[in-house]
Design a protein around this motif. Sequence first.
Motif, PDB file in Angstrom:
ATOM      1  N   LEU A 194       0.831  -1.207   0.000  1.00 27.94           N
ATOM      2  CA  LEU A 194       0.000   0.000   0.000  1.00 27.94           C
ATOM      3  C   LEU A 194       0.869   1.261   0.000  1.00 27.94           C
ATOM      4  CD1 LEU A 194      -2.901   1.079   0.095  1.00 27.94           C
ATOM      5  CD2 LEU A 194      -2.716   1.141   2.596  1.00 27.94           C
ATOM      6  N   ALA A 199       2.121   1.683  -3.383  1.00 28.51           N
ATOM      7  CA  ALA A 199       1.064   2.148  -4.300  1.00 28.51           C
ATOM      8  C   ALA A 199       0.867   3.656  -4.175  1.00 28.51           C
ATOM      9  CB  ALA A 199      -0.241   1.411  -4.002  1.00 28.51           C
ATOM     10  N   GLY A 246       3.957   5.533  -5.405  1.00 30.70           N
ATOM     11  CA  GLY A 246       3.974   5.468  -6.863  1.00 30.70           C
ATOM     12  C   GLY A 246       2.942   6.399  -7.474  1.00 30.70           C
ATOM     13  N   TRP A 247       1.777   6.451  -6.867  1.00 33.00           N
ATOM     14  CA  TRP A 247       0.704   7.284  -7.425  1.00 33.00           C
ATOM     15  C   TRP A 247       1.066   8.772  -7.386  1.00 33.00           C
ATOM     16  CZ3 TRP A 247      -2.489  11.043  -5.217  1.00 33.00           C
ATOM     17  CH2 TRP A 247      -3.497  11.523  -6.073  1.00 33.00           C
ATOM     18  N   GLN A 254      -9.608  11.296 -13.589  1.00 32.93           N
ATOM     19  CA  GLN A 254      -8.743  10.198 -14.032  1.00 32.93           C
ATOM     20  C   GLN A 254      -7.731   9.826 -12.945  1.00 32.93           C
ATOM     21  OE1 GLN A 254      -6.882  10.807 -17.880  1.00 32.93           O
ATOM     22  NE2 GLN A 254      -5.491   9.074 -17.626  1.00 32.93           N
ATOM     23  N   VAL A 303      -9.459   7.874 -10.087  1.00 32.42           N
ATOM     24  CA  VAL A 303      -9.762   6.491 -10.475  1.00 32.42           C
ATOM     25  C   VAL A 303      -8.467   5.677 -10.555  1.00 32.42           C
ATOM     26  CG1 VAL A 303     -10.843   4.999 -12.203  1.00 32.42           C
ATOM     27  CG2 VAL A 303     -11.861   7.221 -11.680  1.00 32.42           C
ATOM     28  N   ALA A 304      -7.399   6.309 -11.034  1.00 28.75           N
ATOM     29  CA  ALA A 304      -6.105   5.621 -11.087  1.00 28.75           C
ATOM     30  C   ALA A 304      -5.596   5.327  -9.672  1.00 28.75           C
ATOM     31  CB  ALA A 304      -5.082   6.459 -11.853  1.00 28.75           C
ATOM     32  N   GLY A 363      -7.362   2.382  -8.512  1.00 25.54           N
ATOM     33  CA  GLY A 363      -6.787   1.207  -9.180  1.00 25.54           C
ATOM     34  C   GLY A 363      -5.466   0.785  -8.552  1.00 25.54           C
ATOM     35  N   ALA A 364      -4.648   1.773  -8.181  1.00 20.05           N
ATOM     36  CA  ALA A 364      -3.352   1.466  -7.563  1.00 20.05           C
ATOM     37  C   ALA A 364      -3.548   0.843  -6.186  1.00 20.05           C
ATOM     38  CB  ALA A 364      -2.508   2.739  -7.467  1.00 20.05           C
ATOM     39  N   ALA A 414      -4.683  -2.643  -6.703  1.00 24.48           N
ATOM     40  CA  ALA A 414      -3.539  -3.473  -7.114  1.00 24.48           C
ATOM     41  C   ALA A 414      -2.664  -3.844  -5.923  1.00 24.48           C
ATOM     42  CB  ALA A 414      -2.705  -2.744  -8.170  1.00 24.48           C
ATOM     43  N   ALA A 415      -2.749  -3.040  -4.856  1.00 20.06           N
ATOM     44  CA  ALA A 415      -1.974  -3.332  -3.644  1.00 20.06           C
ATOM     45  C   ALA A 415      -2.733  -4.280  -2.723  1.00 20.06           C
ATOM     46  CB  ALA A 415      -1.650  -2.033  -2.911  1.00 20.06           C
ATOM     47  N   PHE A 425       5.100   5.989 -12.000  1.00 24.32           N
ATOM     48  CA  PHE A 425       4.591   5.145 -10.914  1.00 24.32           C
ATOM     49  C   PHE A 425       5.556   3.978 -10.686  1.00 24.32           C
ATOM     50  CE2 PHE A 425       2.274   1.582  -9.214  1.00 24.32           C
ATOM     51  CZ  PHE A 425       1.325   2.113  -8.357  1.00 24.32           C
ATOM     52  N   ALA A 485       8.923   5.045  -9.123  1.00 21.90           N
ATOM     53  CA  ALA A 485       8.785   5.388  -7.704  1.00 21.90           C
ATOM     54  C   ALA A 485       8.497   4.135  -6.878  1.00 21.90           C
ATOM     55  CB  ALA A 485       7.676   6.425  -7.520  1.00 21.90           C
ATOM     56  N   VAL A 519      -1.128  -4.827 -12.472  1.00 20.16           N
ATOM     57  CA  VAL A 519      -2.523  -4.554 -12.109  1.00 20.16           C
ATOM     58  C   VAL A 519      -2.747  -3.033 -12.020  1.00 20.16           C
ATOM     59  CG1 VAL A 519      -4.340  -4.969 -10.406  1.00 20.16           C
ATOM     60  CG2 VAL A 519      -2.719  -6.780 -10.941  1.00 20.16           C
ATOM     61  N   ALA A 562      -8.787   3.821 -15.897  1.00 16.16           N
ATOM     62  CA  ALA A 562      -9.102   5.195 -15.470  1.00 16.16           C
ATOM     63  C   ALA A 562      -9.067   6.164 -16.656  1.00 16.16           C
ATOM     64  CB  ALA A 562      -8.118   5.644 -14.393  1.00 16.16           C
TER      65      ALA A 562
END
Lengths: 219, 219
Positions: A158, A161, A164-165, A190, A193-194, A197-198, A201-202, B168, B171, B193, B201
């Motif tokens: 997490l 994630a 990274g985001w 966007q 929502v990304a 998604g991240a 994914a975690a 992403f 990082a 993922v 997104a």
Amino acid sequence: MSVSEPGEGSRAVELLELTAHERRQHLIRVATEIFPAVGADGLTLDRVATASGAPVSLVRTCFPTADALLSAGLAEALDELGERLLPFLNLPPSDAARRSVLEYVRWAEERRDAFRCVASAGSRHGIGDLVAAVRAQTVRLIVGELHHPQVDQAPAALRIAVTGWLSFASAAILARAELGAPDLETLADQLVVALAGAIRAAGDEEGAERVAASGPAAS
Amino acid sequence: MSVSEPGEGSRAVELLELTAHERRQHLIRVATEIFPAVGADGLTLDRVATASGAPVSLVRTCFPTADALLSAGLAEALDELGERLLPFLNLPPSDAARRSVLEYVRWAEERRDAFRCVASAGSRHGIGDLVAAVRAQTVRLIVGELHHPQVDQAPAALRIAVTGWLSFASAAILARAELGAPDLETLADQLVVALAGAIRAAGDEEGAERVAASGPAAS
């Protein structure tokens, strides 16, 4: 330089008439103006002096080094961002996510030079540390909103994630500026929502749901 | 320096016994070794000369500037990455995504110094351009796999998503190295993922499905 602009001498006099605080603000503004052309590595007190029409000795009474000037300008811009995001922190997480991302995107657009400086501040000493501290603080804040008040105890996936985001968002904002589309509201949607998604994914399905559940960005 | 190490003189002689190509490879290796301590801005020919035990005049016959040395080292590392990814390019997109991301993550771990240099190369001239070119090429490649052979004609949101995801991934890889978890396979799965999430997104549901449909990363 247009003929109606005052010469260097009169601008130096004008600078001397300002308070110390106003003088610092003025020099930060000048540095921000020349930043796109010279870049972080090319920002020197000499260049700021030339651009401001003041002798470098006067500039040096405000900022001992170009790094100090750059850090002060960046700190000011980041303070402004913090103040703009403050109102959203007490909202429910879903609203907080979308509204604060939109505010961040707007700040990045309005303070484009400061933002570029933040986004590219890798190597230059002092600025890199400042940006890293703000990023770490932001990761702590977002991870906290996802029910992990102690970032050290949050799952590594997490933290990765969210870290990274933040870089995703920076790169996306720069890419949008280059492409000229979509509009800021659409980009903010966007990005949210990304983020969902991240987080998914975690492996944090519930956190992803909460972020994704936020309504359309308020304008 | 341990007492059993040869002195500077003998190392200079050793360097002279190498072919020009070997000498360049050796200096790139030395620069890579000192890079974590000195950073991109601190990498100078003098420092490389000191670390290699050779006079700076000899180093200068191989690389006229530190930027040239840094660029050559980076180009070499990126070439190696390209060769390692090549075998996956002809696979179906789903397999290609997961396998090439895993290979990228492994390369970043094995060539950690080169990777840090790539990830942080913002301002330094020459390197920033090289990294930007590789990123643009990678965006083109991924967007192409998503049925947009002409990146200029792909939707802005998708280009932003893929550009953002590259940052992403950088990082995330750095954050994983710092946190020491999870393992590389798990990170690669998370990145794939997250890429699917970023593409979703951007409104490309079908592209997201194709990326997400890839099986677990092959080891």
